[in-house]
Design a protein around this motif. Structure first.
Motif, short mmCIF file in Angstrom:
data_model
loop_
_atom_site.label_atom_id
_atom_site.label_comp_id
_atom_site.label_asym_id
_atom_site.label_seq_id
_atom_site.Cartn_x
_atom_site.Cartn_y
_atom_site.Cartn_z
N THR A 67 1.91 3.28 7.54
CA THR A 67 0.44 3.62 6.97
C THR A 67 -0.06 2.40 6.06
N LEU A 68 0.84 1.04 5.46
CA LEU A 68 0.68 0.39 4.85
C LEU A 68 0.22 0.45 3.73
N VAL A 69 -0.38 1.21 3.02
CA VAL A 69 -0.71 1.25 1.67
C VAL A 69 -0.57 3.05 2.20
N GLN A 70 -0.29 3.54 0.42
CA GLN A 70 -0.86 5.04 0.12
C GLN A 70 -0.92 4.34 -1.66
N VAL A 71 -2.02 5.56 -1.57
CA VAL A 71 -2.85 5.48 -2.63
C VAL A 71 -2.42 6.52 -3.57
N TYR A 72 -2.13 6.56 -5.31
CA TYR A 72 -1.69 7.46 -6.19
C TYR A 72 -2.33 8.00 -7.31
N PRO A 73 -3.48 8.75 -6.66
CA PRO A 73 -4.03 8.74 -8.84
C PRO A 73 -2.94 9.65 -9.13
N LEU A 74 -2.68 8.45 -10.61
CA LEU A 74 -1.95 9.05 -11.44
C LEU A 74 -2.68 9.19 -12.34
N PRO A 75 -2.44 10.01 -13.69
CA PRO A 75 -2.88 10.52 -14.76
C PRO A 75 -3.87 8.77 -15.71
N ARG A 76 -2.56 7.57 -15.71
CA ARG A 76 -2.79 6.55 -16.44
C ARG A 76 -4.51 5.62 -15.91
N PHE A 77 -4.09 5.74 -13.53
CA PHE A 77 -4.36 4.60 -13.41
C PHE A 77 -4.24 5.44 -11.49
N ASP A 78 -4.84 4.32 -10.88
CA ASP A 78 -4.47 4.91 -9.53
C ASP A 78 -3.41 4.02 -9.24
#
Length: 155
Positions: A67-78
């Motif tokens: 996919t080349l990139v995965q984005v994780y919305p985390l508590p402190r930042f993405d």
């Protein structure tokens, strides 16, 4: 860049401890560049870091190889996890959301040499070197903004 810091990682658990310790030091806008050959442990480090930041040791963290990139919305930042192995050059990075990642998220980049001139000067470089069947050495080098953070690193 600050002088290199070398950390022996005798097993994957030690790699996970380093990832968790570095995760505690990350701030929005940071870029962490992961260097090392195939099988050096970049993806294992990335999974441990993302799981630590999410607070969920069972978090599903697929490799972004395809996919080349995965984005994780985390508590402190993405956190934007890039795997640039299949790219031929920096012109292809813009299509992956590189500017958005730099604008307030945190970028974790496997194969950062593909960034060319887009490689930010303010970053942490982490190189993983295979030293045995399960062991690695991590070498960390950072820009001056990383000096006080790395001095506080304990894993």
């Amino acid at each position: 860049m600050i002088p290199d810091l070398r950390i022996d990682l005798p097993d994957e658990a030690a790699t996970a401890r380093l990832a968790a310790a570095l995760g505690d030091l990350l701030r929005p806008g940071d870029t962490v560049c992961l260097y090392g050959g195939l099988g050096a442990g970049k993806t294992a480090f990335s999974r441990a870091l993302i799981r630590s930041l999410s607070g969920n040791p069972e978090e599903e963290v697929p490799s972004p190889t395809f996919t080349l990139v995965q984005v994780y919305p985390l508590p402190r930042f993405d956190l934007w996890h890039f795997d640039l192995y299949r790219l031929s050059g920096p012109e292809e990075v813009a299509e992956l959301g590189w500017e958005e990642a730099q604008a307030g998220g945190c970028a974790l980049v496997e194969w950062p040499e593909r960034l060319g001139d887009l490689l930010p000067a303010d970053r942490l470089d982490l190189t993983l070197t295979v030293t045995g069947p399960e062991s690695r050495t991590a070498t960390l080098a950072g820009s001056p903004s990383w000096t006080p953070r790395l001095e506080s690193l304990s894993c």
